[in-house]
Enzyme design. Structure first.
Site, PDB file in Angstrom:
ATOM      1  CB  SER A 136     121.820  53.212  49.536  1.00 47.23           C
ATOM      2  OG  SER A 136     121.783  52.271  50.567  1.00 47.23           O
ATOM      3  N   GLY A 171     121.060  57.535  46.328  1.00 44.99           N
ATOM      4  CA  GLY A 171     120.223  56.971  45.251  1.00 44.99           C
ATOM      5  C   GLY A 171     120.582  55.520  44.980  1.00 44.99           C
ATOM      6  CE  LYS A 185     129.722  56.470  48.406  1.00 44.02           C
ATOM      7  NZ  LYS A 185     130.473  56.922  47.364  1.00 44.02           N
ATOM      8  CG  ASP A 233     129.051  53.883  44.471  1.00 42.93           C
ATOM      9  OD1 ASP A 233     130.116  53.252  44.268  1.00 42.93           O
ATOM     10  OD2 ASP A 233     129.030  55.044  44.927  1.00 42.93           O
TER      11      ASP A 233
END
Ligand SMILES: C[C@@](CO)(OP(=O)(O)O)[C@H](O)COP(=O)(O)OP(=O)(O)OC[C@H]1O[C@@H](n2ccc(N)nc2=O)[C@H](O)[C@@H]1O
Ligand SMILES: Nc1ncnc2c1ncn2[C@@H]1O[C@H](COP(=O)(O)OP(=O)(O)O)[C@@H](O)[C@H]1O
Length: 284
Positions: free
Chosen positions: A104, A102, A10, A136
């Site tokens: 993702s 990490g 991202k 995230d």
């Protein structure tokens, strides 16, 4: 059975911090999107009740500190799965880079194990699980483009940004997200980006407006601590990128470029400066 999932990186097109919360996290407002630089996650059923992680990358933990391991353990515990899984992480996203590699991987593991074990968990529920692993992770579960609020877990999906090239460059330093947030004084932020303007530029597919409104309040901290990140930003600007910003807590800097013909010059120029340089497309 063996399955595969892609875990893309991202970037934060804008990152604003509104205030520090009583729980120690920061209330954020971020526009996030995915780029075509991805880890590849292989998941294979094991009859034994165990989680095994391997990777070609020598520099990530392969035990319970790995976010993919934590995702697998969480899903096994919560849905009472007795089978085990072997997970291989083919890492392409640089680690501790501000690109959520990490996170993702953890999100891809949640999606993958949902398929592998036929659990039929709705995406919204996977996002709630993901929030237990990191701020995230909920965004990474669904990807696309979204405005993230709260500590990152409150998501408002929006349309994709105008298509362009994204040149990413990571200087050879490690930046800790908690250290950067820890050094930020939320009451004294000088330049708040306008989330509204970034959203408008995206909605109206105005590439120049998007470039003009990129902003990340964490730059104030990271650029002061690591002058090489500021140099990298200047270098990317000089080489002709249309819009340049640090992603997340850094140290990766990205440049948005509309004309493909400009990409080789920027890429080659940056390679003189650092080894980790990528020219990729925005994922739409
Ligand atoms: C800065 C951002 C921007 O997308 O990305 P990265 O640079 O990590 O990629 C995120 O907010 C990072 O998300 P993530 O890396 O998942 O953070 P977490 O593991 O949840 O938290 C790590 C630490 O960062 C701080 N933290 C994180 C999120 C938040 N909204 N406020 C915080 O203060 C806390 O100190 C926390 O202990
Ligand atoms: N699967 C994974 N891939 C990358 N890093 C991981 C993974 N699991 C745990 N980590 C740890 O998480 C930390 C942050 O990594 P990463 O997600 O790549 O960075 P960032 O949060 O800056 O985007 C690193 O210290 C790394 O050791």
């Amino acid at each position: 059975m063996k399955i595969f999932e892609k875990a893309p990186a991202k970037i934060n097109l804008s990152l604003d911090v509104l205030h520090k919360r009583p729980d120690g996290y920061h209330e954020v407002e971020m526009v996030m999107t995915m780029v075509d630089l991805a880890d590849r996650i292989e998941m294979q059923e094991l009859s034994r009740d165990t989680i095994i992680i391997s990777s070609q990358a020598g520099y990530i933990p392969l035990d319970e500190k790995n976010l993919a391991f934590q995702a697998a353990r969480l899903i096994k515990d919560r849905y009472d799965v007795k089978q085990g899984v072997y997970i291989h992480l083919d890492k392409k996203i640089p680690v501790a880079a501000g690109l959520a590699g990490g996170s993702s991987d953890a999100a891809a593991t949640l999606r993958g194990l949902n398929r592998l074990w036929n659990l039929n968990i709705p995406m919204e529920e996977l996002q709630v699980l993901g929030a237990e692993l990191g701020s995230d992770v909920p965004f990474c579960v669904t990807g696309g483009t979204a405005v993230a609020r709260g500590r990152g877990e409150k998501l408002e999906p929006i349309v994709s940004p105008p298509q362009c090239w994204v040149v990413l460059a990571k200087p050879p330093i490690n930046v800790s997200t908690s250290e950067i947030y820890g050094k930020l004084n939320a009451r004294e932020i000088k330049n708040h980006p306008s989330t509204e303007n970034v959203m408008k530029a995206i909605r109206e597919k105005q590439f120049d407006q998007l470039c003009g409104n990129l902003g990340n309040v964490l730059e104030e901290v990271t650029l002061d601590l690591y002058p090489e990140v500021r140099q990298l930003k200047d270098c990317m600007q000089r080489l002709g990128a249309d819009g340049v910003l640090m992603s997340g807590s850094g140290p990766t800097v990205f440049g948005l470029v509309s004309k493909e013909a400009k990409v080789p010059r920027i890429y080659n120029g940056l390679r003189g400066f650092c080894k980790d340089v990528y020219a990729v497309r925005m994922l739409t």
